[in-house]
Design a protein around this motif. Structure first.
Motif, PDB file in Angstrom:
ATOM      1  N   LYS A 109       0.821  -1.206   0.000  1.00 32.78           N
ATOM      2  CA  LYS A 109       0.000   0.000   0.000  1.00 32.78           C
ATOM      3  C   LYS A 109       0.859   1.263   0.000  1.00 32.78           C
ATOM      4  O   LYS A 109       0.554   2.241  -0.696  1.00 32.78           O
ATOM      5  N   LEU A 110       1.918   1.245   0.829  1.00 34.37           N
ATOM      6  CA  LEU A 110       2.792   2.419   0.907  1.00 34.37           C
ATOM      7  C   LEU A 110       3.486   2.679  -0.423  1.00 34.37           C
ATOM      8  O   LEU A 110       3.658   3.838  -0.831  1.00 34.37           O
ATOM      9  N   ARG A 111       3.899   1.594  -1.108  1.00 37.04           N
ATOM     10  CA  ARG A 111       4.522   1.792  -2.412  1.00 37.04           C
ATOM     11  C   ARG A 111       3.529   2.406  -3.400  1.00 37.04           C
ATOM     12  O   ARG A 111       3.866   3.323  -4.154  1.00 37.04           O
ATOM     13  N   ASP A 112       2.276   1.865  -3.367  1.00 33.98           N
ATOM     14  CA  ASP A 112       1.260   2.442  -4.251  1.00 33.98           C
ATOM     15  C   ASP A 112       0.988   3.902  -3.885  1.00 33.98           C
ATOM     16  O   ASP A 112       0.840   4.760  -4.768  1.00 33.98           O
ATOM     17  N   GLU A 113       0.935   4.184  -2.567  1.00 36.32           N
ATOM     18  CA  GLU A 113       0.692   5.547  -2.129  1.00 36.32           C
ATOM     19  C   GLU A 113       1.835   6.472  -2.545  1.00 36.32           C
ATOM     20  O   GLU A 113       1.614   7.626  -2.940  1.00 36.32           O
ATOM     21  N   LEU A 114       3.073   5.954  -2.441  1.00 36.94           N
ATOM     22  CA  LEU A 114       4.227   6.751  -2.846  1.00 36.94           C
ATOM     23  C   LEU A 114       4.166   7.089  -4.334  1.00 36.94           C
ATOM     24  O   LEU A 114       4.434   8.230  -4.740  1.00 36.94           O
ATOM     25  N   ALA A 115       3.790   6.097  -5.155  1.00 34.27           N
ATOM     26  CA  ALA A 115       3.674   6.370  -6.590  1.00 34.27           C
ATOM     27  C   ALA A 115       2.594   7.410  -6.852  1.00 34.27           C
ATOM     28  O   ALA A 115       2.765   8.328  -7.671  1.00 34.27           O
ATOM     29  N   ARG A 116       1.459   7.272  -6.113  1.00 34.18           N
ATOM     30  CA  ARG A 116       0.381   8.237  -6.310  1.00 34.18           C
ATOM     31  C   ARG A 116       0.813   9.632  -5.868  1.00 34.18           C
ATOM     32  O   ARG A 116       0.513  10.639  -6.529  1.00 34.18           O
ATOM     33  N   VAL A 117       1.539   9.708  -4.731  1.00 34.86           N
ATOM     34  CA  VAL A 117       1.997  11.004  -4.236  1.00 34.86           C
ATOM     35  C   VAL A 117       2.977  11.640  -5.216  1.00 34.86           C
ATOM     36  O   VAL A 117       2.952  12.863  -5.459  1.00 34.86           O
ATOM     37  N   ARG A 118       3.852  10.823  -5.805  1.00 33.65           N
ATOM     38  CA  ARG A 118       4.794  11.370  -6.796  1.00 33.65           C
ATOM     39  C   ARG A 118       4.042  11.927  -7.996  1.00 33.65           C
ATOM     40  O   ARG A 118       4.372  12.998  -8.523  1.00 33.65           O
ATOM     41  N   GLU A 119       3.003  11.177  -8.415  1.00 37.68           N
ATOM     42  CA  GLU A 119       2.216  11.662  -9.548  1.00 37.68           C
ATOM     43  C   GLU A 119       1.511  12.973  -9.191  1.00 37.68           C
ATOM     44  O   GLU A 119       1.504  13.931  -9.980  1.00 37.68           O
TER      45      GLU A 119
END
Length: 476
Positions: free
Chosen positions: A196-206
């Motif tokens: 989840k954190l990895r997905d959240e990190l990708a979303r935050v970067r976007e």
């Protein structure tokens, strides 16, 4: 641990043969003799807690079965307790008595061994079945005290301790398994959370990239806005100069308008004075005319010898139900249209000396027919009382009825309530009331019956629908 503090060295020894020979022999079978031949008193063994509790429970169970004279004095009150309270509340006294009174212990042992059956016989012989409960065996051995009873108690203690240790080990194993299960669960949860954190990190970067682009656009917009603001400030300064000049022009015009207004007010004052003087002349002429008409009316009344009347035409109709109504001459043409407009009703009631005639049941059954007849009459009469009080007009309401109703409440002031006599309808009574009025008096008839409306219209009355009165009452 010992059953209680040992006190056998201070108590006299009873003769065990007096109670039970076999039990007495068992009690002394394991007692070594000293050099003088007297039995030596050995200290009480240390009993495990489950063994001590079982000994007290067995004694408490057989205590009420002993004869009263065989129960020690300290335990006689305990023997009367309820079974569940005897072992719990009397445990200290029972333990002390078993330790201090061998004779009492032998009497208890005789009954406990009898209840124990084969297990009790095996314990008396100094052996115990392998499948027997070690706590039960140790308790019976302590009470019966056969040869090797201390070894049986020690073996029971070892077994109890082994069971306790096994329970502790099992509990430790179970806790370890639970911790391992929780650790595995935590690792799985951690893996899920990491995903989840990895997905959240990708979303935050976007989102960060989008925000940077929006920031650049906002900066560009801000620069454009600042440029427009500078231009608007310059235009505002120009418009302020124009507004100042316009304000000065307006002030000058206002001063000129005030001067013209003062001149107009002076001219108006002169005109008002002239109009007041002309009105005074007109008032004098009007007063003189009215005075002449009044004196002429007084002279005409004196010449015709007309006395003041106490009754109105409708009163004569109400008092003469039995009289045959004559055929009144046809009045003038109808004076109003049939309408349900309450404003029209207000206009007619505003005429001088107007007479309002209401077809009672025609109105009530149209407006509130769900009520009883008595409630319908009461509601309508109450509403007509309010109209009579407001307008000061004469109000008559007519109901169908073979005879006058009894027990009616008094009618409000200004409202006349009539019931048609036997053989006559309310419609006929209404037409009689209209014919009785003099020509020229405004008479308003409320009824949605077309025959009633046509009949009263021929005699010069104003017919209106029931809805006009219902709306007028609702508005009041």
């Amino acid at each position: 641990m010992p059953l209680t503090e040992p006190h056998d060295d201070h108590l006299p020894q009873e003769d065990p043969v007096a109670v039970d020979g076999a039990v007495g022999d068992l009690d002394n079978s394991d007692t070594p003799a000293d050099s003088g031949g007297d039995p030596a008193v050995e200290p009480e063994p240390t009993l495990p807690e489950p063994v001590r509790q079982r000994i007290v429970a067995l004694t408490a169970t057989v205590l009420p079965t002993l004869p009263a004279d065989e129960v020690p004095v300290p335990l006689r009150r305990v023997a009367k307790f309820a079974p569940n309270r005897r072992a719990r509340l009397g445990a200290p006294a029972i333990a002390a008595q078993l330790t201090a009174d061998p004779l009492f212990r032998q009497r208890v042992t005789a009954r406990v061994l009898a209840d124990a059956g084969d297990l009790g016989a095996a314990v008396v012989e100094g052996t115990a079945p392998a499948a027997a409960d070690p706590v039960e065996v140790a308790a019976l051995a302590y009470l019966a005290r056969p040869r090797g009873w201390r070894e049986l108690i020690d073996a029971s203690g070892a077994a109890v301790r082994a069971e306790a240790d096994s329970a502790v080990v099992a509990e430790l194993v179970r806790e370890a398994e639970q911790r391992a299960t929780r650790a595995e669960h935590d690792r799985a949860v951690a893996r899920v959370e990491a995903e989840k954190l990895r997905d959240e990190l990708a979303r935050v970067r976007e989102e960060l990239g989008q925000l940077r682009e929006e920031s650049r656009q906002l900066a560009r917009t801000l620069r454009e806005t600042q440029t427009r603001e500078r231009k608007a400030t310059e235009l505002l300064a120009t418009e302020r100069g124009r507004a100042a000049r316009a304000s000065a022009d307006v002030d000058a015009e206002l001063r000129r308008a005030r001067a013209r207004l003062a001149e107009a007010e002076a001219a108006a004052g002169v005109a008002r004075a002239s109009a007041k003087e002309a009105r005074s002349v007109d008032d004098a002429r009007l007063w003189l005319l009215l005075e002449t008409i009044g004196q002429a009316a007084v002279g005409l009344r004196r010449e015709l010898a007309l006395d003041p009347v106490d009754k109105l035409p409708a009163d004569f109709v109400a008092d003469a139900f039995a009289e045959q109504p004559g055929t009144a001459p046809a009045g003038p043409a109808a004076r109003a249209r049939d309408t349900d407009d309450p404003a029209r009703l207000d206009q007619l009631l505003a005429l001088p000396r107007a007479h309002l005639v209401v077809d009672g049941y025609n109105v009530t059954k149209r407006g509130f027919g769900e009520m009883s007849l008595e409630q319908q009459r009461k509601r309508l009469i109450t509403g007509l009382g309010g109209i009579a009080a407001q307008t000061g007009d004469e109000v008559t309401v007519v109901f169908d009825g073979a005879e006058r109703m009894h027990g009616l409440p008094p009618a409000p002031r200004g409202v006349r309530v009539l019931f048609s006599r036997k053989g006559e309808t309310a419609d006929e009574l209404i037409r009689r009331l209209v014919r009785a009025e003099p020509a020229g008096r405004p008479v308003v008839v409320i009824s949605s019956d077309r025959e009633v409306a046509d009949g009263v219209r021929r005699h010069g009355a104003y017919p209106l629908g029931a809805d006009s009165l219902l709306r007028r009452l609702a508005r009041s």
